[in-house]
Design a protein around this motif. Structure first.
Motif, PDB file in Angstrom:
ATOM      1  N   SER A 127      25.771  -4.981  33.355  1.00 19.09           N
ATOM      2  CA  SER A 127      24.571  -5.644  32.842  1.00 19.09           C
ATOM      3  C   SER A 127      23.419  -5.373  33.792  1.00 19.09           C
ATOM      4  O   SER A 127      23.625  -5.044  34.966  1.00 19.09           O
ATOM      5  CB  SER A 127      24.787  -7.154  32.676  1.00 19.09           C
ATOM      6  N   GLN A 128      22.210  -5.517  33.285  1.00 18.96           N
ATOM      7  CA  GLN A 128      21.011  -5.273  34.073  1.00 18.96           C
ATOM      8  C   GLN A 128      20.041  -6.420  33.859  1.00 18.96           C
ATOM      9  O   GLN A 128      19.461  -6.571  32.782  1.00 18.96           O
ATOM     10  CB  GLN A 128      20.363  -3.945  33.644  1.00 18.96           C
ATOM     11  N   ALA A 129      19.884  -7.276  34.886  1.00 12.92           N
ATOM     12  CA  ALA A 129      18.987  -8.437  34.822  1.00 12.92           C
ATOM     13  C   ALA A 129      19.312  -9.312  33.619  1.00 12.92           C
ATOM     14  O   ALA A 129      18.433  -9.674  32.829  1.00 12.92           O
ATOM     15  CB  ALA A 129      17.527  -7.990  34.792  1.00 12.92           C
ATOM     16  N   VAL A 130      20.588  -9.668  33.490  1.00 16.40           N
ATOM     17  CA  VAL A 130      21.061 -10.458  32.353  1.00 16.40           C
ATOM     18  C   VAL A 130      21.808 -11.715  32.791  1.00 16.40           C
ATOM     19  O   VAL A 130      21.596 -12.798  32.235  1.00 16.40           O
ATOM     20  CB  VAL A 130      21.981  -9.602  31.440  1.00 16.40           C
ATOM     21  N   LEU A 131      22.651 -11.622  33.807  1.00 15.29           N
ATOM     22  CA  LEU A 131      23.513 -12.748  34.156  1.00 15.29           C
ATOM     23  C   LEU A 131      22.738 -13.969  34.647  1.00 15.29           C
ATOM     24  O   LEU A 131      23.273 -15.079  34.637  1.00 15.29           O
ATOM     25  CB  LEU A 131      24.540 -12.330  35.207  1.00 15.29           C
ATOM     26  N   GLU A 132      21.483 -13.799  35.026  1.00 19.99           N
ATOM     27  CA  GLU A 132      20.686 -14.970  35.402  1.00 19.99           C
ATOM     28  C   GLU A 132      20.291 -15.794  34.169  1.00 19.99           C
ATOM     29  O   GLU A 132      19.814 -16.918  34.295  1.00 19.99           O
ATOM     30  CB  GLU A 132      19.420 -14.554  36.159  1.00 19.99           C
ATOM     31  N   HIS A 133      20.500 -15.232  32.969  1.00 23.14           N
ATOM     32  CA  HIS A 133      20.153 -15.933  31.731  1.00 23.14           C
ATOM     33  C   HIS A 133      21.350 -16.588  31.051  1.00 23.14           C
ATOM     34  O   HIS A 133      21.179 -17.339  30.098  1.00 23.14           O
ATOM     35  CB  HIS A 133      19.523 -14.953  30.738  1.00 23.14           C
ATOM     36  N   VAL A 134      22.553 -16.295  31.493  1.00 25.38           N
ATOM     37  CA  VAL A 134      23.759 -16.769  30.806  1.00 25.38           C
ATOM     38  C   VAL A 134      23.956 -18.254  31.055  1.00 25.38           C
ATOM     39  O   VAL A 134      24.040 -18.696  32.200  1.00 25.38           O
ATOM     40  CB  VAL A 134      24.990 -15.984  31.291  1.00 25.38           C
ATOM     41  N   GLU A 135      24.034 -19.030  29.976  1.00 18.51           N
ATOM     42  CA  GLU A 135      24.141 -20.484  30.123  1.00 18.51           C
ATOM     43  C   GLU A 135      25.507 -20.899  30.672  1.00 18.51           C
ATOM     44  O   GLU A 135      25.602 -21.741  31.562  1.00 18.51           O
ATOM     45  CB  GLU A 135      23.872 -21.153  28.777  1.00 18.51           C
ATOM     46  N   ASP A 136      26.561 -20.328  30.130  1.00 21.91           N
ATOM     47  CA  ASP A 136      27.915 -20.645  30.584  1.00 21.91           C
ATOM     48  C   ASP A 136      28.399 -19.524  31.497  1.00 21.91           C
ATOM     49  O   ASP A 136      29.144 -18.636  31.089  1.00 21.91           O
ATOM     50  CB  ASP A 136      28.858 -20.806  29.383  1.00 21.91           C
ATOM     51  N   TYR A 182      36.489  -2.501  36.420  1.00 16.10           N
ATOM     52  CA  TYR A 182      35.478  -3.129  37.273  1.00 16.10           C
ATOM     53  C   TYR A 182      34.231  -3.517  36.506  1.00 16.10           C
ATOM     54  O   TYR A 182      33.964  -3.025  35.407  1.00 16.10           O
ATOM     55  CB  TYR A 182      35.104  -2.205  38.436  1.00 16.10           C
ATOM     56  N   MET A 183      33.480  -4.438  37.113  1.00 15.45           N
ATOM     57  CA  MET A 183      32.188  -4.850  36.577  1.00 15.45           C
ATOM     58  C   MET A 183      31.080  -4.425  37.539  1.00 15.45           C
ATOM     59  O   MET A 183      31.301  -4.293  38.745  1.00 15.45           O
ATOM     60  CB  MET A 183      32.144  -6.351  36.332  1.00 15.45           C
ATOM     61  N   SER A 184      29.888  -4.221  36.969  1.00 19.66           N
ATOM     62  CA  SER A 184      28.749  -3.731  37.734  1.00 19.66           C
ATOM     63  C   SER A 184      27.502  -4.438  37.194  1.00 19.66           C
ATOM     64  O   SER A 184      27.122  -4.222  36.041  1.00 19.66           O
ATOM     65  CB  SER A 184      28.642  -2.210  37.557  1.00 19.66           C
ATOM     66  N   HIS A 185      26.885  -5.300  38.006  1.00 21.79           N
ATOM     67  CA  HIS A 185      25.801  -6.152  37.515  1.00 21.79           C
ATOM     68  C   HIS A 185      24.625  -6.194  38.483  1.00 21.79           C
ATOM     69  O   HIS A 185      24.817  -6.403  39.688  1.00 21.79           O
ATOM     70  CB  HIS A 185      26.283  -7.589  37.317  1.00 21.79           C
ATOM     71  N   GLN A 186      23.431  -6.044  37.943  1.00 24.60           N
ATOM     72  CA  GLN A 186      22.217  -6.350  38.683  1.00 24.60           C
ATOM     73  C   GLN A 186      21.740  -7.715  38.207  1.00 24.60           C
ATOM     74  O   GLN A 186      21.587  -7.945  37.003  1.00 24.60           O
ATOM     75  CB  GLN A 186      21.129  -5.302  38.439  1.00 24.60           C
ATOM     76  N   VAL A 187      21.541  -8.656  39.141  1.00 18.92           N
ATOM     77  CA  VAL A 187      21.128 -10.022  38.799  1.00 18.92           C
ATOM     78  C   VAL A 187      19.792 -10.315  39.476  1.00 18.92           C
ATOM     79  O   VAL A 187      19.615 -10.044  40.667  1.00 18.92           O
ATOM     80  CB  VAL A 187      22.191 -11.048  39.264  1.00 18.92           C
TER      81      VAL A 187
END
Length: 319
Positions: free
Chosen positions: A193-202, A219-224
């Motif tokens: 994900s790219q600048a997404v996990l800061e929006h996830v409610e749960d 694996y997971m790869s996330h930009q927060v």
């Protein structure tokens, strides 16, 4: 707190306003081929740096936004299946096909990765923005961009959202964001994900779902991005909001900020047994200090108060 943030939260409670506004506002910057190209190649380069596989066959993306362009970049570099999960259905066939054409040109020309002078907000930063020819070899691209395969990817993009089962590379899109049953357990090589996990409610539920979706060893790869997204004057000023201010500002938006700091993401990864291989922080010391934060943030580590963003990569146990 800026007045427009509060006004937006209050308007979201007006019946019918939120769906229309969410569609009008769009879902992010993925309407540009160069943005999608830059994001996908950054995830690949960082995976190589940390000893993770760089040729995933099955890929899932959280929050693709205005297009499935980053997923198309994955398919055009050899992945066989891409699954997009979003809250609001922004992507459309015409836009996806236009972005695909641009991505094909960028890959054929071995274009260097667009960097911060062009894409100011895109993270993570890289040591080199040269085209990653050691990852995307001539042989790999010749196979991935072969005419028959390109036609299969194009057909998959055209049929997005239909019940058609693709003969070649597969692309699927769903707005059932929180439904873990949308993806078969243990079927995905890489989730990003790219600048997404800061929006996830749960957030805990989302991490549990990603853990379930990943294959053993996947694996997971996330930009927060932990910033307030312009809703407060200081980048972390939203951490000073009272519970009432937070509730009013949040309103009934389709998505908002969850307010979780970096330490919470790391805590959830550890609880699920992930091996964390990359924590690349974006440091900003211009935010509010501990004395100004709301009570619920008083116990966060000092490092959180200067971590404006982070690039995380973590691997599921192979056992």
């Amino acid at each position: 707190m800026r007045a427009r943030a509060l006004a937006r939260g209050l308007l979201s409670r007006v019946p019918g306003f939120e769906p229309l506004f969410a569609k009008w506002r769009g879902g992010g910057g993925t309407s540009s081929p160069r943005y999608c190209y830059s994001v996908w190649l950054r995830h690949l380069v960082m995976a190589q740096r940390h000893g993770l596989p760089t040729a995933p066959k099955t890929v899932a993306e959280l929050g693709p936004g205005d297009s499935v362009g980053v997923g198309l970049a994955a398919l055009l570099t050899g992945s066989e299946q891409y699954v997009a999960l979003d809250v609001v259905g922004y992507a459309n066939v015409r836009r996806n096909l236009e972005i695909m054409a641009g991505l094909v040109d960028l890959l054929r020309q071995r274009t260097p990765i667009p960097h911060e002078r062009e894409l100011v907000e895109v993270q993570p930063s890289l040591d080199s923005y040269d085209f990653p020819a050691d990852i995307l070899t001539d042989q790999r691209l010749a196979s991935a961009l072969a005419p028959a395969r390109l036609e299969s990817v194009r057909q998959a993009a055209f049929d997005i959202g239909s019940a058609r089962v693709a003969d070649g590379p597969a692309l699927s899109y769903t707005t059932s964001w929180n439904d873990a049953d949308e993806i078969r357990v243990g079927s995905i090589d890489t989730i990003f994900s790219q600048a997404v996990l800061e929006h996830v409610e749960d957030l805990p539920g989302t991490y549990r779902a990603m853990h379930a979706w990943l294959k053993p060893g996947g694996y997971m790869s996330h930009q927060v991005d932990f910033r307030s997204h312009g809703w407060t004057k200081r980048w972390n000023g939203h951490w000073a909001l009272s519970d009432l201010q937070w509730k009013l500002t949040r309103g009934k938006r389709a998505y908002f900020l969850n307010g979780e700091p970096c330490s919470r993401h790391l805590e959830l990864l550890k609880e699920l047994g992930f091996s964390i291989v990359c924590v690349d922080r974006v440091v900003d010391t211009t935010g509010i200090d501990r004395a100004a934060v709301a009570a619920r943030y008083r116990q966060v580590p000092d490092e959180d108060l200067k971590t404006a963003g982070v690039f995380l990569q973590a691997r599921k146990s192979a056992a």
